[in-house]
Enzyme design. Structure first.
Site, short mmCIF file in Angstrom:
data_model
loop_
_atom_site.label_atom_id
_atom_site.label_comp_id
_atom_site.label_asym_id
_atom_site.label_seq_id
_atom_site.Cartn_x
_atom_site.Cartn_y
_atom_site.Cartn_z
N MET A 179 10.38 -7.02 3.78
CA MET A 179 10.58 -7.66 5.08
C MET A 179 11.84 -8.53 5.10
SD MET A 179 8.17 -6.23 6.58
CE MET A 179 7.99 -7.03 8.16
N HIS A 199 9.48 2.64 8.59
CA HIS A 199 9.37 1.75 9.75
C HIS A 199 8.19 2.22 10.60
CE1 HIS A 199 10.67 -0.96 12.88
NE2 HIS A 199 10.46 0.00 13.74
N THR A 252 21.10 2.18 6.90
CA THR A 252 22.50 1.85 7.16
C THR A 252 22.53 0.39 7.61
OG1 THR A 252 22.25 2.59 9.45
CG2 THR A 252 23.07 4.22 7.87
N GLU A 295 1.53 7.10 7.05
CA GLU A 295 2.60 6.60 6.17
C GLU A 295 2.33 6.97 4.72
OE1 GLU A 295 3.53 2.42 6.62
OE2 GLU A 295 3.33 2.49 8.77
N GLU A 336 23.09 -0.98 10.34
CA GLU A 336 22.46 -1.25 11.63
C GLU A 336 20.94 -1.14 11.48
OE1 GLU A 336 22.98 0.15 16.26
OE2 GLU A 336 24.12 1.17 14.69
N ASN A 379 13.86 3.63 3.87
CA ASN A 379 12.95 2.63 4.43
C ASN A 379 11.86 3.34 5.23
OD1 ASN A 379 12.09 -0.03 5.36
ND2 ASN A 379 13.02 0.51 7.33
N ILE A 424 16.08 -8.41 6.34
CA ILE A 424 17.24 -7.71 6.89
C ILE A 424 18.29 -7.71 5.79
CG2 ILE A 424 19.08 -7.85 8.60
CD1 ILE A 424 16.99 -8.96 10.55
N SER A 436 0.83 -1.21 0.00
CA SER A 436 0.00 0.00 0.00
C SER A 436 0.86 1.27 0.00
CB SER A 436 -0.98 0.00 1.18
OG SER A 436 -0.31 0.15 2.40
N ASN A 437 2.04 1.22 0.62
CA ASN A 437 2.93 2.38 0.55
C ASN A 437 3.47 2.58 -0.86
OD1 ASN A 437 3.46 3.81 3.21
ND2 ASN A 437 3.52 1.66 3.84
C1 GRF Z 1 4.03 -0.69 6.81
O1 GRF Z 1 3.39 -0.56 8.05
C2 GRF Z 1 5.45 -0.30 6.94
O2 GRF Z 1 5.68 0.69 7.89
C3 GRF Z 1 6.13 -1.57 7.35
O3 GRF Z 1 5.41 -2.61 6.71
C4 GRF Z 1 4.12 -2.16 6.38
C5 GRF Z 1 3.99 -2.31 4.90
O4 GRF Z 1 2.69 -2.12 4.44
N1 GRF Z 1 7.53 -1.54 7.04
P1 GRF Z 1 2.43 -2.05 2.88
O5 GRF Z 1 2.95 -3.34 2.25
O6 GRF Z 1 3.11 -0.83 2.34
O7 GRF Z 1 0.94 -1.97 2.75
#
Ligand code: GRF
Length: 208
Positions: free
Chosen positions: A87, A106, A138, A171, A140, A104, A89, A13-14
């Site tokens: 998702m 978060h 980064t 977001e 970390e 990123n 690392i 969705s982002n």
């Molecule tokens: C969001 O809450 C983002 O902050 C996190 O994972 C979720 C991703 O949602 N990293 P989407 O796939 O963008 O809908």
């Protein structure tokens, strides 16, 4: 015209918010994933955006997956690589390769609650606010220079799902803005600080 490559693992969705923002001087060169069945890939493909996926389970270790992912990403000559719910690392080599060009989102107000289950942890800790952070990546985990943060209240009776929904709405506003700020050259990294970023509060009223 600047090239953006967006990495996702799920619904995206982002990513959709960034695509829909139609940021001037930017082209979504590709949407890539570590999961062939990530729902966001189909959404992007339907809109004529190039998509691709590499299954991390097909690789012996994190470094081997990241090496192939870098090759795939670099085909699109990105000026900016956006992690939008990716998702995984990332290895230090991956982070170094895109240093200053990798951002990123978060779902917490970093430096509080890096890692997973951020909203559950905010509730357990008794926080009265929650939010999201967009930052340069980064090596970390969830620790790079902060570009933008958005705040929402935590209110009586909330559970992690309510908070996630409230944070997600912020977001979707903040991430396209941060990408546009990067594309326009507005962001200047100065040690751990970033100049030219944005902050957003969902509500400034006092709530019970
Ligand atoms: C969001 O809450 C983002 O902050 C996190 O994972 C979720 C991703 O949602 N990293 P989407 O796939 O963008 O809908």
């Amino acid at each position: 015209m600047k090239n953006i490559v967006i990495l996702i693992s799920g619904r995206g969705s982002n990513m959709q918010a960034i695509v829909n923002a139609q940021i001037p001087n930017a082209r979504i060169a590709a949407v890539l994933s570590n999961k062939h069945d990530a729902a966001g890939l189909a959404w992007a493909a339907e809109r004529g955006i190039t998509t691709g996926a590499l299954n991390h389970k097909d690789f012996a270790d994190r470094e081997a997956f990241d090496r192939e992912m870098m090759k795939l990403i670099d085909r699109y000559q990105p000026d900016l690589v956006v992690l939008a719910g990716f998702m995984r690392i990332l290895s230090p080599a991956f982070c170094a390769h895109y240093e200053g060009h990798l951002i990123n989102i978060h779902p917490s107000l970093l430096p509080a609650f890096p890692g997973l289950h951020t909203h559950e942890r905010a509730l357990e800790a008794g926080c009265r606010i929650a939010g999201c952070t967009i930052h340069f990546v980064t090596a970390e985990l969830d620790c790079g220079p902060i570009i933008a943060q958005g705040v929402v209240p935590i209110i009586e009776g909330d559970n992690a799902d309510n908070i996630a929904e409230r944070v997600l709405a912020v977001e979707h506003q903040l991430f396209p803005q941060a990408v546009a700020d990067f594309i326009n050259g507005k962001l200047k990294v100065d040690g751990h600080r970033v100049h030219g970023g944005t902050s957003a509060a969902a509500d400034t009223q006092l709530l019970a």
